[in-house]
Design an enzyme around this catalytic site. Structure first.
Site, PDB file in Angstrom:
ATOM      1  N   ARG A  54      49.311  43.867  26.081  1.00 32.27           N
ATOM      2  CA  ARG A  54      48.599  44.997  25.198  1.00 32.27           C
ATOM      3  C   ARG A  54      49.673  46.232  25.295  1.00 32.27           C
ATOM      4  O   ARG A  54      49.720  46.347  23.473  1.00 32.27           O
ATOM      5  CB  ARG A  54      48.068  45.376  25.714  1.00 32.27           C
ATOM      6  CG  ARG A  54      46.560  44.208  24.759  1.00 32.27           C
ATOM      7  CD  ARG A  54      45.363  44.737  25.467  1.00 32.27           C
ATOM      8  NE  ARG A  54      44.911  43.747  25.872  1.00 32.27           N
ATOM      9  CZ  ARG A  54      43.165  42.976  26.039  1.00 32.27           C
ATOM     10  NH1 ARG A  54      43.143  44.268  26.537  1.00 32.27           N
ATOM     11  NH2 ARG A  54      43.037  41.813  25.353  1.00 32.27           N
ATOM     12  N   HIS A  91      41.130  51.227  23.991  1.00 29.43           N
ATOM     13  CA  HIS A  91      39.652  49.861  24.030  1.00 29.43           C
ATOM     14  C   HIS A  91      39.702  50.053  25.423  1.00 29.43           C
ATOM     15  O   HIS A  91      38.055  49.764  25.947  1.00 29.43           O
ATOM     16  CB  HIS A  91      40.767  48.434  23.721  1.00 29.43           C
ATOM     17  CG  HIS A  91      40.250  47.048  24.303  1.00 29.43           C
ATOM     18  ND1 HIS A  91      39.442  46.938  23.529  1.00 29.43           N
ATOM     19  CD2 HIS A  91      40.353  46.671  24.901  1.00 29.43           C
ATOM     20  CE1 HIS A  91      38.834  46.243  24.042  1.00 29.43           C
ATOM     21  NE2 HIS A  91      39.631  45.270  24.643  1.00 29.43           N
ATOM     22  N   ARG A 139      46.318  46.921  32.155  1.00 28.93           N
ATOM     23  CA  ARG A 139      45.209  45.583  32.527  1.00 28.93           C
ATOM     24  C   ARG A 139      45.620  44.672  31.316  1.00 28.93           C
ATOM     25  O   ARG A 139      46.262  44.661  30.349  1.00 28.93           O
ATOM     26  CB  ARG A 139      43.965  45.806  32.085  1.00 28.93           C
ATOM     27  CG  ARG A 139      43.073  44.603  31.952  1.00 28.93           C
ATOM     28  CD  ARG A 139      41.608  45.015  32.273  1.00 28.93           C
ATOM     29  NE  ARG A 139      41.820  45.663  30.674  1.00 28.93           N
ATOM     30  CZ  ARG A 139      40.752  44.761  29.708  1.00 28.93           C
ATOM     31  NH1 ARG A 139      40.432  43.635  30.240  1.00 28.93           N
ATOM     32  NH2 ARG A 139      40.173  45.134  28.933  1.00 28.93           N
ATOM     33  N   GLU A 198      45.472  34.628  26.256  1.00 33.58           N
ATOM     34  CA  GLU A 198      45.952  36.000  25.964  1.00 33.58           C
ATOM     35  C   GLU A 198      46.671  36.349  26.392  1.00 33.58           C
ATOM     36  O   GLU A 198      48.206  35.764  26.563  1.00 33.58           O
ATOM     37  CB  GLU A 198      44.844  37.075  25.984  1.00 33.58           C
ATOM     38  CG  GLU A 198      42.916  36.058  25.932  1.00 33.58           C
ATOM     39  CD  GLU A 198      42.387  37.076  25.715  1.00 33.58           C
ATOM     40  OE1 GLU A 198      41.921  38.397  25.202  1.00 33.58           O
ATOM     41  OE2 GLU A 198      41.366  36.795  26.954  1.00 33.58           O
ATOM     42  N   HIS A 222      43.911  48.527  22.478  1.00 36.32           N
ATOM     43  CA  HIS A 222      44.051  47.329  22.065  1.00 36.32           C
ATOM     44  C   HIS A 222      44.657  46.868  20.836  1.00 36.32           C
ATOM     45  O   HIS A 222      44.559  48.024  19.804  1.00 36.32           O
ATOM     46  CB  HIS A 222      42.622  46.657  21.498  1.00 36.32           C
ATOM     47  CG  HIS A 222      42.890  45.587  22.116  1.00 36.32           C
ATOM     48  ND1 HIS A 222      42.869  44.639  20.495  1.00 36.32           N
ATOM     49  CD2 HIS A 222      41.739  44.515  22.581  1.00 36.32           C
ATOM     50  CE1 HIS A 222      43.372  43.254  20.461  1.00 36.32           C
ATOM     51  NE2 HIS A 222      42.470  42.963  21.800  1.00 36.32           N
TER      52      HIS A 222
HETATM   53  P1  FAD Z   1      30.443  48.298  30.916  1.00 40.11           P
HETATM   54  O1  FAD Z   1      29.655  47.031  29.531  1.00 40.11           O
HETATM   55  O2  FAD Z   1      30.270  49.107  29.735  1.00 40.11           O
HETATM   56  O3  FAD Z   1      28.418  48.570  31.208  1.00 40.11           O
HETATM   57  C1  FAD Z   1      28.461  50.646  31.050  1.00 40.11           C
HETATM   58  C2  FAD Z   1      26.607  50.448  31.012  1.00 40.11           C
HETATM   59  O4  FAD Z   1      26.555  52.269  31.701  1.00 40.11           O
HETATM   60  C3  FAD Z   1      26.060  50.258  29.790  1.00 40.11           C
HETATM   61  O5  FAD Z   1      24.998  50.121  29.849  1.00 40.11           O
HETATM   62  C4  FAD Z   1      26.258  52.044  29.008  1.00 40.11           C
HETATM   63  O6  FAD Z   1      25.030  52.478  28.249  1.00 40.11           O
HETATM   64  C5  FAD Z   1      25.525  52.846  30.905  1.00 40.11           C
HETATM   65  N1  FAD Z   1      25.321  53.919  31.455  1.00 40.11           N
HETATM   66  C6  FAD Z   1      26.606  54.809  30.867  1.00 40.11           C
HETATM   67  N2  FAD Z   1      26.318  55.877  31.056  1.00 40.11           N
HETATM   68  C7  FAD Z   1      25.553  56.112  31.680  1.00 40.11           C
HETATM   69  C8  FAD Z   1      24.545  57.218  32.022  1.00 40.11           C
HETATM   70  N3  FAD Z   1      25.096  58.110  32.197  1.00 40.11           N
HETATM   71  N4  FAD Z   1      23.757  56.290  32.314  1.00 40.11           N
HETATM   72  C9  FAD Z   1      22.780  55.530  32.371  1.00 40.11           C
HETATM   73  N5  FAD Z   1      23.591  54.669  32.204  1.00 40.11           N
HETATM   74  C10 FAD Z   1      24.453  54.811  31.201  1.00 40.11           C
HETATM   75  N6  FAD Z   1      37.432  42.060  28.876  1.00 40.11           N
HETATM   76  C11 FAD Z   1      37.527  41.473  29.346  1.00 40.11           C
HETATM   77  O7  FAD Z   1      37.481  40.548  30.431  1.00 40.11           O
HETATM   78  N7  FAD Z   1      37.640  39.954  28.802  1.00 40.11           N
HETATM   79  C12 FAD Z   1      37.216  40.032  27.238  1.00 40.11           C
HETATM   80  O8  FAD Z   1      36.788  39.277  26.509  1.00 40.11           O
HETATM   81  C13 FAD Z   1      37.218  41.613  26.564  1.00 40.11           C
HETATM   82  N8  FAD Z   1      36.897  42.188  25.712  1.00 40.11           N
HETATM   83  C14 FAD Z   1      36.724  42.946  25.327  1.00 40.11           C
HETATM   84  C15 FAD Z   1      36.049  42.737  23.951  1.00 40.11           C
HETATM   85  C16 FAD Z   1      35.406  44.289  23.677  1.00 40.11           C
HETATM   86  C17 FAD Z   1      35.058  45.304  21.687  1.00 40.11           C
HETATM   87  C18 FAD Z   1      35.720  45.536  24.018  1.00 40.11           C
HETATM   88  C19 FAD Z   1      35.083  47.332  23.942  1.00 40.11           C
HETATM   89  C20 FAD Z   1      36.492  45.300  25.324  1.00 40.11           C
HETATM   90  C21 FAD Z   1      36.577  43.581  26.250  1.00 40.11           C
HETATM   91  N9  FAD Z   1      36.788  43.611  27.517  1.00 40.11           N
HETATM   92  C22 FAD Z   1      37.409  42.741  27.388  1.00 40.11           C
HETATM   93  C23 FAD Z   1      36.495  44.547  28.208  1.00 40.11           C
HETATM   94  C24 FAD Z   1      35.563  44.406  28.858  1.00 40.11           C
HETATM   95  O9  FAD Z   1      33.667  44.003  27.881  1.00 40.11           O
HETATM   96  C25 FAD Z   1      34.318  45.516  29.744  1.00 40.11           C
HETATM   97  O10 FAD Z   1      35.554  45.935  30.775  1.00 40.11           O
HETATM   98  C26 FAD Z   1      33.545  45.759  31.078  1.00 40.11           C
HETATM   99  O11 FAD Z   1      32.749  44.690  30.335  1.00 40.11           O
HETATM  100  C27 FAD Z   1      33.245  46.965  31.313  1.00 40.11           C
HETATM  101  O12 FAD Z   1      31.918  46.061  32.265  1.00 40.11           O
HETATM  102  P2  FAD Z   1      30.969  46.975  33.074  1.00 40.11           P
HETATM  103  O13 FAD Z   1      29.900  46.635  33.390  1.00 40.11           O
HETATM  104  O14 FAD Z   1      32.430  47.646  34.214  1.00 40.11           O
HETATM  105  O15 FAD Z   1      30.575  48.690  31.347  1.00 40.11           O
HETATM  106  C1  SIN Z   2      39.583  40.870  23.339  1.00 40.25           C
HETATM  107  O1  SIN Z   2      39.385  39.569  23.074  1.00 40.25           O
HETATM  108  O2  SIN Z   2      41.101  40.058  22.746  1.00 40.25           O
HETATM  109  C2  SIN Z   2      39.953  41.553  24.199  1.00 40.25           C
HETATM  110  C3  SIN Z   2      39.946  40.981  25.667  1.00 40.25           C
HETATM  111  C4  SIN Z   2      39.911  41.705  26.982  1.00 40.25           C
HETATM  112  O3  SIN Z   2      39.621  43.256  26.577  1.00 40.25           O
HETATM  113  O4  SIN Z   2      40.731  41.902  28.183  1.00 40.25           O
END
Ligand code: FAD
Ligand code: SIN
Length: 530
Positions: free
Chosen positions: A282, A343, A378, A118, A236
């Site tokens: 990015r 993003h 990032r 990427e 993004h």
């Molecule tokens: P999240 O996975 O967002 O989980 C947060 C959780 O907290 C959710 O369950 C939500 O409901 C809960 N929550 C929030 N507020 C509250 C509250 N007040 N009370 C109770 N529950 C709550 N990163 C990579 O490294 N590689 C990738 O390929 C990649 N692709 C991506 C593609 C997309 C479309 C997106 C949107 C992001 C992508 N990212 C990627 C970024 C990455 O997915 C996220 O940064 C990462 O998954 C965040 O994980 P997390 O557990 O911190 O939060």
């Molecule tokens: C993507 O697949 O382009 C998202 C990857 C990332 O947010 O790290």
């Protein structure tokens, strides 16, 4: 109705960070409660496409990954955080494999895995599960969580606020609202782990699902945590542009595998912006697209991978292929209309390398936290990596500490002074206005004037929402809106403090790229402000 439940650990959020911490604590016989505001599956993590970065190939090295991370972060990363997280990449990937995650294989590669690339990575370094890495990871972890005897899961349960002890230096629990039965309960826990994800829903156009409203960042800020670097919101470059496609990402891996960005006339415009072309970091690609769209008055630009064979495209990008097909775009023969959209939240709750915040017993892990890994931008696929490495670090810290279970009776939630709302329209209107305002005034290219306007608007909205919150009964939308307005203000105030152009913060008023005498972190703290 209100009552108290007691646990060893309360994990707020069921993305990769929350599920990983919960499972590892529960495996050591801790009584763990996971609350999540919708279903266990609804989170950013589930939608991750590209994959997880980590050094597992002999041709690569930790030094390479560190260097790429720091270059993408425009030199603002904390070198200790980068070294710590990157050097645990291999362990992180194997701990996911141990939990049952089946990364895409390639028998011809010495590692046995297909490794993709990427933007910002100097070589192939990303393990993935086709283009549905997050769905595979979350599905595997959820199946372990729901079968675990030491874990209680409360879905449709949103944390409203953290509860601190009398001296306000220790977190002892949280108030939790159930959006199905409208009841609020009190949860007391020895350790509280915020794993609430990012805040990209503060913008009108985003790749994120509805859950990304910055709740953890807002709750932590209200409780007195340091919140840092909120000006660095990552846009993004390639979100699908279609009137009926809500938040659908076109993975950067598509560019990693050869996708080319074009103007409607077919011109490859990235050659005018950066020698790394489509694989520049990015911030650079998103700004280049924004520039070209404004220059030519376009609604979108195009991402073309149709020069690759149909079988290659369908094998590597089955989700993108099918989703686009449903919108009558055949990516094997036609370019994909794309636009940048919000993003990732690079800043967040300041933590050390154990995930600890400046409030005792309160941890923040994943996208809601800011460890110093991302700096001003990032590097792709470093986020899933950070969730796992920092999740592990927090669990180790909790297990090493003397955790005294002292569940005193906490004050119950008091809603005796509020009434049913007769004007729900205020909530929906303010949601919309806030997100539009952030998109127009605090987007990819900022100016001092736009930021001033944004601050003025957000302060009016903040007052209106505060009054509404004080008078009417809770709802999911109201709780989220209160958090969104808080986070919007943090983004604006941080942006106003940074008088330079660096990484994701770009203002048309600053021609220089980086000043040497600017502090690395923009730190906001409610107590210091008061
Ligand atoms: P999240 O996975 O967002 O989980 C947060 C959780 O907290 C959710 O369950 C939500 O409901 C809960 N929550 C929030 N507020 C509250 C509250 N007040 N009370 C109770 N529950 C709550 N990163 C990579 O490294 N590689 C990738 O390929 C990649 N692709 C991506 C593609 C997309 C479309 C997106 C949107 C992001 C992508 N990212 C990627 C970024 C990455 O997915 C996220 O940064 C990462 O998954 C965040 O994980 P997390 O557990 O911190 O939060
Ligand atoms: C993507 O697949 O382009 C998202 C990857 C990332 O947010 O790290």
């Amino acid at each position: 109705m209100s009552y108290q439940q007691n646990y060893d650990a309360l994990v707020i959020g069921s993305g990769l960070a929350g599920l990983f911490v919960a499972l590892n604590l529960a495996n050591t016989k801790r009584k763990v409660c996971i609350i999540t505001k919708k279903s266990l599956f609804e989170c950013n993590s589930y939608y991750a496409q590209g994959g997880i970065a980590g050094v597992i190939d002999e041709l690569d090295s930790i030094e390479n990954h560190i260097r790429d991370t720091i270059i993408a972060g425009s030199g603002l990363c904390d070198p200790k955080a980068v070294e710590y997280i990157v050097s645990h990449g291999r362990d992180a990937i194997y701990s996911l494999i141990d939990l049952g995650v089946e990364f895409t294989k390639d028998d011809t590669h010495p590692t046995g895995f297909h490794i993709t690339r990427e933007g910002g990575h100097s070589l192939r370094r990303i393990l993935h599960v086709a283009d549905k890495t997050g769905a595979e990871i979350i599905t595997k972890l959820v199946s372990k969580v729901i079968a675990h005897p030491n874990i209680t899961v409360l879905e449709n349960s949103i944390a409203i606020d953290l509860i601190l002890n009398d001296t306000h230096n220790k977190c002892v629990g949280a108030y939790v609202f159930n959006s199905k039965n409208n009841h609020t309960i009190t949860i007391s826990a020895t350790n509280i782990i915020l794993a609430t994800g990012g805040a990209s829903k503060v913008y009108l156009y985003t790749t994120n699902p509805d859950t990304a409203t910055g709740d953890g960042i807002a709750m932590a800020y209200r409780s007195g945590c340091n919140v840092i670097n909120m000006e660095f919101i990552q846009f993004h470059p390639t979100c699908l542009y279609h009137p009926h496609a809500k938040s659908f990402l076109i993975s950067e891996a598509l560019r990693g595998e050869g996708g080319i960005l074009k103007l409607p006339n077919g011109y490859r415009f990235m050659k005018d912006h950066d020698h790394r072309l489509e694989l520049a970091p990015r911030d650079i690609v998103a700004r280049a697209i924004d520039f070209e769209m404004k220059k030519h008055g376009l609604d979108c630009v195009y991402l073309d991978i149709s020069h690759k064979s149909a079988s290659f495209i369908i094998e590597h990008f089955p989700t993108i292929y099918t989703t686009c097909k449903n919108f009558n775009i055949d990516i094997t023969s036609a370019p994909i209309p794309v636009v940048p959209s919000a993003h990732y939240t690079c800043g967040g709750i300041e933590t050390d390398l154990s995930g600890k915040t400046n409030i005792s017993n309160l941890y923040a892990i994943g996208e809601c936290a800011s460890t110093g890994l991302h700096g001003a931008n990032r590097l792709a696929s470093n986020s899933l990596l950070e969730c796992v490495v920092m999740g592990n670090a927090a669990v180790t810290d909790i297990l090493n500490r003397q955790n005294i279970n002292n569940h005193i009776t906490l004050p119950q939630w008091d809603d005796s002074q509020v009434v049913d709302s007769d004007e729900e329209v205020i909530v929906s209107h303010n949601w919309d206005e806030l997100r539009r305002m952030m998109w127009s005034y605090v987007g990819i290219v900022r100016t001092n004037k736009r930021l001033e306007r944004a601050l003025h608007r957000v302060e009016l909205l903040e007052k209106e929402i505060k009054d509404y919150y004080a008078n009417f009964k809770l709802s999911l939308n109201l709780i989220e809106l209160r958090n969104l307005v808080c986070v919007a203000k943090l983004v604006i105030e941080s942006a106003m403090l940074r008088h330079e152009n660096i990484g994701l913060h770009y203002s048309a008023d600053y021609k220089n790229t980086q000043s040497n005498n600017y502090p690395i972190n923009t730190v906001l703290n409610k107590e210091q402000k008061a």
